[in-house]
Design an enzyme around this catalytic site. Structure first.
Site, PDB file in Angstrom:
ATOM      1  N   GLY A 137       0.751  -1.217  -0.017  1.00 45.28           N
ATOM      2  CA  GLY A 137      -0.012   0.063   0.017  1.00 45.28           C
ATOM      3  C   GLY A 137       0.772   1.383  -0.012  1.00 45.28           C
ATOM      4  O   GLY A 137       2.220   1.211   0.157  1.00 45.28           O
ATOM      5  N   THR A 181       1.134   3.784   2.390  1.00 42.41           N
ATOM      6  CA  THR A 181       1.816   3.880   3.519  1.00 42.41           C
ATOM      7  C   THR A 181       3.014   2.915   3.680  1.00 42.41           C
ATOM      8  O   THR A 181       4.123   3.363   4.026  1.00 42.41           O
ATOM      9  CB  THR A 181       0.872   3.691   4.720  1.00 42.41           C
ATOM     10  OG1 THR A 181      -0.514   4.333   4.447  1.00 42.41           O
ATOM     11  CG2 THR A 181       1.547   4.266   6.165  1.00 42.41           C
ATOM     12  N   GLY A 208       0.187  -1.559   6.501  1.00 39.35           N
ATOM     13  CA  GLY A 208      -1.094  -0.448   6.693  1.00 39.35           C
ATOM     14  C   GLY A 208      -2.088  -1.264   6.765  1.00 39.35           C
ATOM     15  O   GLY A 208      -2.139  -2.537   7.128  1.00 39.35           O
ATOM     16  N   ASP A 264      -7.051  -0.439   6.533  1.00 34.42           N
ATOM     17  CA  ASP A 264      -7.891   0.514   5.860  1.00 34.42           C
ATOM     18  C   ASP A 264      -8.720   0.858   7.188  1.00 34.42           C
ATOM     19  O   ASP A 264      -9.233   2.043   7.204  1.00 34.42           O
ATOM     20  CB  ASP A 264      -8.834  -0.242   5.005  1.00 34.42           C
ATOM     21  CG  ASP A 264      -8.279  -0.890   3.847  1.00 34.42           C
ATOM     22  OD1 ASP A 264      -7.573   0.192   3.365  1.00 34.42           O
ATOM     23  OD2 ASP A 264      -7.868  -1.868   3.551  1.00 34.42           O
ATOM     24  N   LYS A 266      -8.267  -5.052   6.190  1.00 31.39           N
ATOM     25  CA  LYS A 266      -7.359  -4.735   5.313  1.00 31.39           C
ATOM     26  C   LYS A 266      -7.713  -5.261   3.855  1.00 31.39           C
ATOM     27  O   LYS A 266      -8.694  -6.083   3.774  1.00 31.39           O
ATOM     28  CB  LYS A 266      -6.091  -5.371   5.853  1.00 31.39           C
ATOM     29  CG  LYS A 266      -5.311  -4.936   6.950  1.00 31.39           C
ATOM     30  CD  LYS A 266      -4.074  -5.530   7.369  1.00 31.39           C
ATOM     31  CE  LYS A 266      -3.116  -5.847   6.034  1.00 31.39           C
ATOM     32  NZ  LYS A 266      -3.064  -4.702   5.431  1.00 31.39           N
ATOM     33  N   GLY A 267      -6.953  -5.083   2.869  1.00 31.80           N
ATOM     34  CA  GLY A 267      -7.391  -5.583   1.657  1.00 31.80           C
ATOM     35  C   GLY A 267      -7.836  -4.354   0.635  1.00 31.80           C
ATOM     36  O   GLY A 267      -8.157  -4.701  -0.549  1.00 31.80           O
ATOM     37  N   GLY A 286      -6.228  -2.571  -1.004  1.00 35.77           N
ATOM     38  CA  GLY A 286      -5.268  -2.791  -2.216  1.00 35.77           C
ATOM     39  C   GLY A 286      -5.215  -4.073  -2.837  1.00 35.77           C
ATOM     40  O   GLY A 286      -4.521  -4.564  -3.658  1.00 35.77           O
ATOM     41  N   GLU A 317      -1.020 -11.025   2.481  1.00 34.26           N
ATOM     42  CA  GLU A 317      -0.496 -10.064   3.659  1.00 34.26           C
ATOM     43  C   GLU A 317      -0.757 -10.923   5.193  1.00 34.26           C
ATOM     44  O   GLU A 317      -0.189 -10.972   5.988  1.00 34.26           O
ATOM     45  CB  GLU A 317      -1.579  -8.867   3.898  1.00 34.26           C
ATOM     46  CG  GLU A 317      -1.053  -7.797   2.805  1.00 34.26           C
ATOM     47  CD  GLU A 317      -2.008  -6.695   2.559  1.00 34.26           C
ATOM     48  OE1 GLU A 317      -1.512  -5.592   1.998  1.00 34.26           O
ATOM     49  OE2 GLU A 317      -3.073  -6.714   3.117  1.00 34.26           O
TER      50      GLU A 317
HETATM   51  C1  5RP Z   1      -3.578  -3.734   0.821  1.00 38.18           C
HETATM   52  C2  5RP Z   1      -3.865  -3.291   2.068  1.00 38.18           C
HETATM   53  C3  5RP Z   1      -3.354  -1.830   2.610  1.00 38.18           C
HETATM   54  O1  5RP Z   1      -2.565  -2.161   3.801  1.00 38.18           O
HETATM   55  C4  5RP Z   1      -4.429  -0.786   2.987  1.00 38.18           C
HETATM   56  O2  5RP Z   1      -5.502  -0.927   1.865  1.00 38.18           O
HETATM   57  C5  5RP Z   1      -4.029   0.257   3.407  1.00 38.18           C
HETATM   58  O3  5RP Z   1      -3.365   1.019   2.073  1.00 38.18           O
HETATM   59  P1  5RP Z   1      -2.788   2.531   2.242  1.00 38.18           P
HETATM   60  O4  5RP Z   1      -1.567   2.648   3.255  1.00 38.18           O
HETATM   61  O5  5RP Z   1      -2.515   2.544   0.822  1.00 38.18           O
HETATM   62  O6  5RP Z   1      -3.976   3.498   2.668  1.00 38.18           O
HETATM   63  O7  5RP Z   1      -4.593  -3.743   3.083  1.00 38.18           O
HETATM   64  O8  5RP Z   1      -4.135  -4.751   0.692  1.00 38.18           O
END
Ligand code: 5RP
Length: 219
Positions: A29, A31, A82, A84, A94-95, A97, A103
């Protein structure tokens, strides 16, 4: 401080948590990308680095950081990723992305999970963010009907294929008062590969970037 600056700040704070010789797992992600950049800048020697997605692998390699296969490394000391949403106990959604399955595997293989977010991701109860569910393609409609039975409103993430060749349903409106039991329930549906509720693989520490600096939340 804007969100991009918060991501950079928390990425730097997370890089400072990584010890020399660490066996490290890395999530996915925007972050995490800031964390990878800060880690590369620190230039410390790591025992091994395991990636949770092709996107993360590409970024690590661009920095000259070697990536190892989980099949060859054994268990890891630390996983940094990271989220959500994060609740007050370190449970996460999470997920967003789409990398949730790898993960969760790398998190499960790691002794400690540090979650890195900006403070907009901290919630009292999970569920405002739609729960991603990775699904075997031929089971998509079946799993969607099971989500409706659980009170959810599933939406097919059109045009998106995971690194594992599967599809994602984003499920709104789930009642997530007990993240672990809902995680287990959804994971038991045939065709579900992984649900993006991280109740069993929760964080032990969240680093949350705020206007006042990076806050540490231990669980
Ligand atoms: C990807 C994830 C990410 O950790 C989550 O979507 C946060 O992403 P970002 O740091 O871009 O906000 O779970 O599968």
């Amino acid at each position: 401080m804007d969100q991009a600056s918060k991501k950079i700040a928390v990425g730097r704070a997370a890089a400072a948590e990584v010890a020399e010789g660490c066996r490290l797992g890395i999530g996915t992600g925007s972050t995490v990308n800031c964390f990878i950049d800060a880690l590369a800048e620190r230039g410390i020697e790591l025992a091994c680095v395991v990636s949770s997605s092709t996107a993360t692998t590409d970024r690590l390699r661009d920095h000259g950081i070697a990536v190892s296969e989980l099949n060859t490394t054994g268990d890891l000391d630390l996983y940094i990723d990271g989220a959500d949403e994060v609740d007050g106990a370190g449970h996460m959604i999470k997920g967003g992305g789409g990398a949730l399955t790898r993960e969760k595997i790398v998190a499960a293989a790691s002794r400690r999970f540090i979650c890195i977010v900006d403070d907009s991701k901290i919630v009292r109860v999970l569920g405002e963010f739609p729960v991603p569910v990775e699904v075997i393609p031929m089971a998509r409609s079946f799993v969607a009907r099971q989500m409706v039975k659980l009170g959810g409103l599933p939406e097919y993430r059109e045009g998106f294929v995971t690194d594992n060749g599967n599809v994602i349903l984003d499920v709104r409106h789930l009642d997530i008062v007990d993240p672990v039991s809902l995680e287990d329930r959804i994971n038991s549906i045939p065709g579900v590969v992984t649900v993006g509720i991280f109740g069993r693989q929760k964080a032990q520490l969240t680093l949350a970037a705020t206007d006042e600096g990076v806050r540490r939340i231990d669980y």
